[in-house]
Design an enzyme around this catalytic site. Structure first.
Site, PDB file in Angstrom:
ATOM      1  N   HIS A  66       0.822  -1.198   0.000  1.00  0.00           N
ATOM      2  CA  HIS A  66       0.000   0.000   0.000  1.00  0.00           C
ATOM      3  C   HIS A  66       0.859   1.253   0.000  1.00  0.00           C
ATOM      4  O   HIS A  66       0.442   2.308  -0.445  1.00  0.00           O
ATOM      5  CB  HIS A  66      -0.940   0.009   1.215  1.00  0.00           C
ATOM      6  N   CYS A  67       2.085   1.149   0.508  1.00  0.00           N
ATOM      7  CA  CYS A  67       2.885   2.367   0.733  1.00  0.00           C
ATOM      8  C   CYS A  67       3.716   2.773  -0.488  1.00  0.00           C
ATOM      9  O   CYS A  67       3.818   3.948  -0.797  1.00  0.00           O
ATOM     10  CB  CYS A  67       3.788   2.162   1.939  1.00  0.00           C
ATOM     11  N   LEU A  68       4.338   1.804  -1.145  1.00  0.00           N
ATOM     12  CA  LEU A  68       5.147   2.121  -2.318  1.00  0.00           C
ATOM     13  C   LEU A  68       4.411   1.583  -3.538  1.00  0.00           C
ATOM     14  O   LEU A  68       3.976   0.447  -3.506  1.00  0.00           O
ATOM     15  CB  LEU A  68       6.524   1.455  -2.233  1.00  0.00           C
TER      16      LEU A  68
END
Ligand code: NAD
Length: 441
Positions: free
Chosen positions: A279-281
């Site tokens: 979800h973050c990168l």
């Protein structure tokens, strides 16, 4: 109802409820971030409502089934037997003293989509009372707490930030599958829109984690998260680019990384792979780049360069696979290829934005017959993929013309792979110490 009390009185009230653990805590969003927060708060002695609009998820949680790897069945059962309740009913949010927002912040058409945060804020505003504390944990660009969330809360409640209610931001640092650091032992950055807010937010998290790191400004705390993830994004891209060039230069990048890693200062180990995901990168760096473009009219060159390199990796992996198969007298078209790992990282079943998916798509487009195996991914969560998820077994590897390691799950033991697979392409470097047929990225 407008409170006559100044912010300091609100903060005394909040501190007392926190000290007594009588504060009613609501966690809005029961996903990878929200569920661990809610369960930990229940463990710390609070009465907690874990609210989510996804009724199926809530029904599962109520039955004691956890969809988050880091929250075991026993921890969820203990929470349910204690102060934790899962609910999809907005009315259950009423009378909250502390609300933590952990809803998704995706990109839509390349721009931040903060609609979930707005919806969560609107719902909380209906139940906001003088003295309550609202904390945003969703990852977002600097300025969101004061410029977007605060007005939504004020508008919906008629109350005033810093006067009637307290407001802060605390970035999440959860690292799924990390055996060394968990929610409690990872230092937590906390912030507030003013001193009273910071004191209340900090006091709350001091009851949940071992170490809090206070910042007197929510925009700084928002930037912390984007800085951390942009750092990772850029460094992964750097090592991926070096890996591609090193190969063309005839140099073993893995041995160079190992040797560089012996430097006790000034170097941090990153290893090449098939791209980035989760979800973050690459989403979080794009939030930062978007805000820089919007507010300053400037381009974040590091983010653009990292995006370009990391997006290229699945193509590079497929090119290397084609060349490897060709050297062994096979074409990609018609080859039976088993991909080891659908998840975006080791020891997790989360495959959101996983680079394994574009690798599979590119291979399928080239005519390969592609299957996945991943001991962590719950098959039902991958049902919409046009690829079969087969059980992890040596027999599945024996049936393939080529096995591709895309994730370094601990179950993927090099000796087992070397024994069962005819040909291996290893993008994670797990086979380096083993004799096998194939090559490493
Ligand atoms: N997953 C991670 O490892 C991680 C790490 C750090 C930060 N974050 C950030 O935390 C935030 C949440 O991520 P996540 O991974 O937990 O997402 P998730 O999709 O697992 O969970 C979010 C949950 O919020 C629910 N939801 C959406 N709108 C809602 C609403 N209006 N009211 C109530 N519930 C609502 C969804 O149904 C979902 O269950 C994001 O901003 C993400 O960038 C995630």
């Amino acid at each position: 109802v407008k409170a006559a009390q100044p912010g300091a009185a609100q903060h005394d009230h909040a501190l007392r409820l926190i000290a007594e653990r009588t504060a009613k805590v609501v966690v809005v969003g029961q996903g990878y971030v929200g569920l661990p927060v809610a369960v930990r708060a229940a463990e710390a002695g609070y009465g907690v409502v874990g609210f989510d609009t996804d009724e199926a998820k809530i029904a599962m949680l109520q039955q004691g089934t956890s969809h988050v790897g880091d929250v075991g069945v026993a921890a969820l059962a203990a929470a349910l037997a204690g102060g934790y309740r899962a609910s999809a009913e907005p009315a259950d949010v009423h009378d909250f003293d502390i609300a933590v927002i952990t809803v998704p912040t995706p990109l839509r058409d390349g721009a931040p989509d903060l609609s979930h945060v707005e919806h969560a804020g609107t719902m909380l505003a209906d139940h906001l009372r003088p003295g309550a504390v609202v904390i945003l944990e969703s990852t977002t660009y600097p300025g969101t707490t004061t410029e977007l969330l605060a007005p939504v809360l004020e508008h919906g409640s008629g109350l005033i930030r810093g006067v009637d209610f307290l407001l802060g931001y605390s970035p999440e640092r959860i690292d799924p599958g990390n055996p060394k650091f968990d929610f409690r032992t990872t230092p937590k950055v906390v912030s507030g829109i003013d001193e009273a807010s910071l004191a209340a937010v900090r006091a709350f998290y001091d009851t949940l984690v071992d170490t809090t790191v206070p910042l007197g400004n929510t925009a700084e705390a928002e930037l912390v998260k984007l800085l951390e993830n942009t750092f990772r994004h850029v460094n992964i891209a750097l090592v991926n680019e070096i890996a591609m060039f090193a190969r063309d230069l005839g140099v073993d990048v893995w041995r160079a990384i190992d040797a560089a890693d012996t430097k006790p200062f000034g170097f941090m180990r990153f290893t090449p792979g098939p791209g980035v995901g989760g979800h973050c990168l690459p989403i979080d760096p794009s939030y930062l780049a978007w805000e820089v473009q919007r507010r300053l009219g400037r381009t974040m060159r590091f983010v653009e360069a990292a995006n370009a390199v990391n997006h290229e990796m699945p193509h590079y992996v497929v090119d290397r696979i084609s060349a490897l198969l060709a050297r062994h007298g096979t074409a990609v078209a018609g080859a039976r290829i088993l991909l080891l790992g659908l998840a975006y990282k080791r020891a997790t079943g989360d495959w959101r934005e996983s680079p394994s998916v574009p690798v599979a798509e590119l291979l399928a487009t080239a005519g390969a017959s592609v299957q996945f195996t991943d001991p962590y991914v719950v098959p039902a969560t991958a049902a919409q993929l046009p690829f079969r998820l087969v059980e992890w077994s040596p027999d599945a590897m024996r049936a393939a013309d080529l096995v591709v390691v895309l994730v370094d799950h601990p179950e993927f033991e090099p000796a087992i792979l070397a024994d069962a697979a005819r040909l291996i392409f290893d993008t994670k470097g797990i086979m380096r110490a083993t004799t096998f047929c194939g090559e490493v990225l």
